[in-house]
Design a protein around this motif. Structure first.
Motif, PDB file in Angstrom:
ATOM      1  N   MET A 189      19.384 -10.621  41.421  1.00  0.00           N
ATOM      2  CA  MET A 189      18.156  -9.978  40.970  1.00  0.00           C
ATOM      3  C   MET A 189      17.010 -10.238  41.964  1.00  0.00           C
ATOM      4  N   THR A 190      16.895 -11.499  42.362  1.00  0.00           N
ATOM      5  CA  THR A 190      15.859 -11.866  43.327  1.00  0.00           C
ATOM      6  C   THR A 190      16.021 -11.049  44.603  1.00  0.00           C
ATOM      7  N   GLY A 191      17.238 -11.039  45.108  1.00  0.00           N
ATOM      8  CA  GLY A 191      17.497 -10.338  46.364  1.00  0.00           C
ATOM      9  C   GLY A 191      17.178  -8.864  46.267  1.00  0.00           C
ATOM     10  N   LYS A 192      17.573  -8.261  45.164  1.00  0.00           N
ATOM     11  CA  LYS A 192      17.360  -6.819  45.039  1.00  0.00           C
ATOM     12  C   LYS A 192      15.878  -6.474  44.879  1.00  0.00           C
ATOM     13  N   ILE A 193      15.146  -7.304  44.179  1.00  0.00           N
ATOM     14  CA  ILE A 193      13.703  -7.043  44.048  1.00  0.00           C
ATOM     15  C   ILE A 193      13.020  -7.208  45.415  1.00  0.00           C
ATOM     16  N   LEU A 194      13.409  -8.253  46.125  1.00  0.00           N
ATOM     17  CA  LEU A 194      12.810  -8.453  47.455  1.00  0.00           C
ATOM     18  C   LEU A 194      13.203  -7.321  48.402  1.00  0.00           C
ATOM     19  N   ILE A 210      14.693  -5.177  34.779  1.00  0.00           N
ATOM     20  CA  ILE A 210      15.449  -4.507  33.712  1.00  0.00           C
ATOM     21  C   ILE A 210      16.396  -3.470  34.322  1.00  0.00           C
ATOM     22  N   SER A 211      15.889  -2.716  35.311  1.00  0.00           N
ATOM     23  CA  SER A 211      16.748  -1.706  35.956  1.00  0.00           C
ATOM     24  C   SER A 211      17.967  -2.367  36.571  1.00  0.00           C
ATOM     25  N   ILE A 212      17.723  -3.487  37.239  1.00  0.00           N
ATOM     26  CA  ILE A 212      18.834  -4.185  37.884  1.00  0.00           C
ATOM     27  C   ILE A 212      19.785  -4.720  36.815  1.00  0.00           C
ATOM     28  N   ALA A 213      19.192  -5.237  35.743  1.00  0.00           N
ATOM     29  CA  ALA A 213      20.008  -5.797  34.671  1.00  0.00           C
ATOM     30  C   ALA A 213      20.856  -4.715  34.003  1.00  0.00           C
ATOM     31  N   VAL A 214      20.246  -3.578  33.760  1.00  0.00           N
ATOM     32  CA  VAL A 214      20.935  -2.529  32.999  1.00  0.00           C
ATOM     33  C   VAL A 214      21.795  -1.642  33.888  1.00  0.00           C
ATOM     34  N   GLY A 235      22.394  -2.189  37.207  1.00  0.00           N
ATOM     35  CA  GLY A 235      23.203  -2.969  38.142  1.00  0.00           C
ATOM     36  C   GLY A 235      22.743  -2.836  39.573  1.00  0.00           C
ATOM     37  N   VAL A 236      22.465  -1.632  39.972  1.00  0.00           N
ATOM     38  CA  VAL A 236      22.030  -1.436  41.365  1.00  0.00           C
ATOM     39  C   VAL A 236      20.828  -0.517  41.408  1.00  0.00           C
ATOM     40  N   LEU A 237      20.085  -0.631  42.457  1.00  0.00           N
ATOM     41  CA  LEU A 237      18.966   0.277  42.680  1.00  0.00           C
ATOM     42  C   LEU A 237      19.371   1.277  43.746  1.00  0.00           C
ATOM     43  N   ARG A 238      18.633   2.352  43.830  1.00  0.00           N
ATOM     44  CA  ARG A 238      18.917   3.306  44.901  1.00  0.00           C
ATOM     45  C   ARG A 238      18.626   2.637  46.246  1.00  0.00           C
ATOM     46  N   PRO A 239      19.309   3.041  47.268  1.00  0.00           N
ATOM     47  CA  PRO A 239      19.108   2.351  48.545  1.00  0.00           C
ATOM     48  C   PRO A 239      17.712   2.556  49.141  1.00  0.00           C
ATOM     49  N   TYR A 240      17.209   1.513  49.719  1.00  0.00           N
ATOM     50  CA  TYR A 240      15.927   1.587  50.419  1.00  0.00           C
ATOM     51  C   TYR A 240      16.159   1.321  51.893  1.00  0.00           C
ATOM     52  N   LYS A 241      15.229   1.729  52.695  1.00  0.00           N
ATOM     53  CA  LYS A 241      15.404   1.537  54.134  1.00  0.00           C
ATOM     54  C   LYS A 241      15.226   0.068  54.516  1.00  0.00           C
ATOM     55  N   ALA A 294      21.398 -11.750  53.150  1.00  0.00           N
ATOM     56  CA  ALA A 294      19.961 -12.031  53.253  1.00  0.00           C
ATOM     57  C   ALA A 294      19.243 -10.933  54.036  1.00  0.00           C
ATOM     58  N   LEU A 295      19.872 -10.494  55.123  1.00  0.00           N
ATOM     59  CA  LEU A 295      19.249  -9.426  55.930  1.00  0.00           C
ATOM     60  C   LEU A 295      19.255  -8.116  55.165  1.00  0.00           C
ATOM     61  N   LYS A 296      20.331  -7.860  54.472  1.00  0.00           N
ATOM     62  CA  LYS A 296      20.447  -6.639  53.673  1.00  0.00           C
ATOM     63  C   LYS A 296      19.340  -6.598  52.610  1.00  0.00           C
ATOM     64  N   TRP A 297      19.034  -7.770  52.053  1.00  0.00           N
ATOM     65  CA  TRP A 297      18.010  -7.833  51.018  1.00  0.00           C
ATOM     66  C   TRP A 297      16.599  -7.950  51.586  1.00  0.00           C
ATOM     67  N   GLY A 298      16.491  -7.806  52.859  1.00  0.00           N
ATOM     68  CA  GLY A 298      15.157  -7.755  53.455  1.00  0.00           C
ATOM     69  C   GLY A 298      14.492  -9.106  53.623  1.00  0.00           C
ATOM     70  N   LEU A 299      15.248 -10.195  53.576  1.00  0.00           N
ATOM     71  CA  LEU A 299      14.639 -11.509  53.807  1.00  0.00           C
ATOM     72  C   LEU A 299      14.399 -11.681  55.310  1.00  0.00           C
ATOM     73  N   SER A 300      13.572 -12.649  55.636  1.00  0.00           N
ATOM     74  CA  SER A 300      13.183 -12.776  57.037  1.00  0.00           C
ATOM     75  C   SER A 300      14.351 -13.256  57.901  1.00  0.00           C
ATOM     76  N   GLU A 301      14.228 -12.980  59.191  1.00  0.00           N
ATOM     77  CA  GLU A 301      15.234 -13.442  60.156  1.00  0.00           C
ATOM     78  C   GLU A 301      15.352 -14.965  60.085  1.00  0.00           C
ATOM     79  N   VAL A 302      14.204 -15.619  59.858  1.00  0.00           N
ATOM     80  CA  VAL A 302      14.191 -17.086  59.823  1.00  0.00           C
ATOM     81  C   VAL A 302      15.109 -17.589  58.710  1.00  0.00           C
ATOM     82  N   ILE A 303      14.955 -17.007  57.530  1.00  0.00           N
ATOM     83  CA  ILE A 303      15.789 -17.420  56.395  1.00  0.00           C
ATOM     84  C   ILE A 303      17.257 -17.075  56.675  1.00  0.00           C
TER      85      ILE A 303
END
Lengths: 257, 293
Positions: free
Chosen positions: A50-55, A89-93, A95-101, A170-179
């Motif tokens: 959930m965290t990853g998908k929101i980020l 809630i969207s992720i919970a119900v 499961g996935v969100l539409r793809p973002y760039k 992590a990269l897919k979920w948009g987290l920083s290169e550092v992380i």
């Protein structure tokens, strides 16, 4: 043995649902007008999917934010609790969100970066369990019999280890290169990577304190550089931490065991 | 550049004898540039009267900036008569919905479903197009530079800074500054507060010195304690922001539905008494009030 490709991992991750426990908790909390923001955020933060998908949404091209969003708290300040709740809630119900760039920003380290890195660094093992169970069983067995590090066995049986899979995630979920980089090398001693050294050391502490081992029971030795970061050798570091039973209890409560 | 309020009410239209002075229509603001170009901020029920006015000046080309898609900011759009007349052109700007990933076209499509409205979307005879705005990404329309920024509300809400003819205004749409969800004794408190402060600082920078700040200010300080988290600001929060940003004029809008003209007059008097040294002009937004910057 079939080797796992990067594309295969990405496809697997897209299919990954949020954890059932947090799904039901989110639905319960968001059904009540009286739920506190603190509680909702705590559940979201406790679920790496959930965290990853929101980020991922926050770091998408749509928001075009000047700094990368690496925590749910920062997301909350920008889009507000209601939208965070609705995303959860969207992720919970669904499961996935539409793809973002894909995003392309970087950021300085925050306390939350350590939290996210700690939360996600072993996520690759869940991907293996979920989608490459047989090969992962072989890796686990070999690691256990030979008392060797799991990531080496993973590389042998899957062509990639869980740290590398976690990095891709992590990269897919948009987290920083550092992380992402810190997660990727959390089993190695990489000079000048504070975040990675923290994950590595925290891992050894967790195993020493029997908080869990993610299938990898071998306690690895801190390098001289890592010892320099903390100022004391591993055994003294453990001593300095003192009684960690409260931390242990909190962790178990957090992950619902 | 000049602007005119056509709707100042929040949440629901409130017609009647108690809202004659400040108006009962929901949010709609008309901006006319020195070159007579037309920009409209939000399409609450106030756009109906504006549309009647526009019928006298056809063909028209209107750029509509939608702050967010709550009803009181879009419900007048199907009643904007020129949208059904060939030769007119409407370009509607707004944010994407993060949940559905759909663009601002949804604001009109949802309302024009046959169960809710008798005229279908294919009966719009004007040329209608949609553009998605991206936070902090400036764009130019009709000689005006628009800077959109996301401001906290229960749905994605854009505040718009409009710079034109050497003048500037900023409209918040609906906005409540994020508050700290933690108690001072919680470990997360300080870091979260720092994030909030950073976000407010960047808003203050963006609106620094604008000629007009038009801000959602729905509640008194006392009411706000009961309405925290509803997504709207208090009069005091608006004044505080205006002070920090050294704006020239502050317009308080999005009047709470139960607020009568007498209530608003009284609130205005009290604000002037409580803040004797404002350093800027304070106004209560009023339907048909026209300001030349």
């Amino acid at each position: 043995m079939s080797q796992i490709s990067e594309q295969e991992i990405l496809d697997c991750i897209e299919k990954m649902p949020a954890f059932p426990k947090s799904v039901s908790k989110i639905i319960e909390l968001t059904s009540s007008m009286d739920s506190s923001a603190k509680d909702i955020i705590a559940v979201i933060e406790g679920d790496p999917v959930m965290t990853g998908k929101i980020l991922q949404v926050m770091n998408s091209a749509f928001y075009s934010l000047p700094t990368k969003i690496t925590s749910i708290h920062r997301a909350l300040v920008i889009i507000g609790l209601n939208t965070i709740k609705n995303l959860a809630i969207s992720i919970a119900v669904i499961g996935v969100l539409r793809p973002y760039k894909e995003p392309h920003f970087d950021s300085d380290l925050f306390f939350s970066d350590y939290f996210i890195a700690g939360l996600l660094h072993d996520f690759g093992t869940i991907v293996f369990t979920e989608f490459k169970a047989e090969e992962f069983e072989h890796a686990l067995a070999e690691s256990s019999i030979n008392k060797s590090s799991l990531y080496l066995a993973e590389t042998k049986y899957l062509g990639m280890n869980h740290a590398q899979v976690s990095q891709i995630l992590a990269l897919k979920w948009g987290l920083s290169e550092v992380i992402a980089e810190s997660i990727a090398c959390h089993h190695q001693n990489v000079p000048n990577n504070l975040l990675s050294s923290c994950i590595f050391t925290a891992n050894q502490i967790a195993k020493q304190a029997q908080l869990g081992n993610s299938g990898n029971p071998v306690i690895e030795i801190l390098s001289a550089e890592q010892i320099a970061i903390f100022g004391v050798p591993f055994n003294e570091l453990i001593e300095e931490l003192g009684d960690i039973s409260l931390i242990k209890e909190t962790v178990h409560h957090f992950i619902g065991t | 550049m000049k602007f005119k309020f056509w709707g100042t009410r929040g949440s629901i239209p409130i017609p009647g004898e108690k809202t004659i002075k400040y108006g009962g229509n929901t949010t709609c603001i008309e901006i006319i540039t020195n070159d007579d170009d037309l920009i409209i901020l939000d399409t609450g029920t106030g756009i109906h009267a504006l549309a009647q006015d526009l019928l006298q000046h056809m063909p028209i080309k209107a750029h509509i900036l939608i702050t967010h898609t709550h009803w009181d900011h879009i419900q007048g759009l199907p009643f904007c008569t020129p949208i059904y007349i060939p030769g007119n052109e409407f370009i509607i700007y707004g944010g994407k919905d993060v949940i559905t990933n759909m663009g601002i076209e949804r604001a009109l499509q949802v309302q024009l479903q046959q169960a809710f409205f008798p005229i279908a979307e294919n009966n719009l005879k004007a040329k209608v197009s949609y553009k998605n705005v991206v936070p902090n990404e400036q764009f130019v329309i009709a000689g005006a530079t628009i800077t959109p920024v996301i401001l906290n509300h229960p749905v994605i809400n854009f505040g718009y800074r409009v710079d034109c003819d050497g003048k500037s205004l900023f409209f918040t749409g609906d906005y409540e500054q994020q508050f700290n969800i933690y108690e001072p004794e919680d470990t997360e408190y300080s870091e979260f507060q720092a994030m909030i402060d950073l976000s407010v600082d960047s808003l203050v920078d963006l609106i620094q010195g604008v000629d007009a700040l038009i801000m959602d200010s729905s509640f008194t300080a006392e009411e706000y304690t009961q309405k925290k988290g509803w997504g709207h600001s208090s009069y005091d929060a608006a004044i505080e922001l205006a002070k920090r940003a050294n704006v020239k004029q502050l317009f308080l809008t999005h009047h709470e539905p139960t607020r009568t003209d007498a209530n608003l007059d009284q609130i205005y008097t009290e604000l002037l008494k409580n803040y004797p040294d404002l350093g800027f002009e304070l106004h209560i937004a009023q339907e048909k009030l026209e300001i030349t910057l």
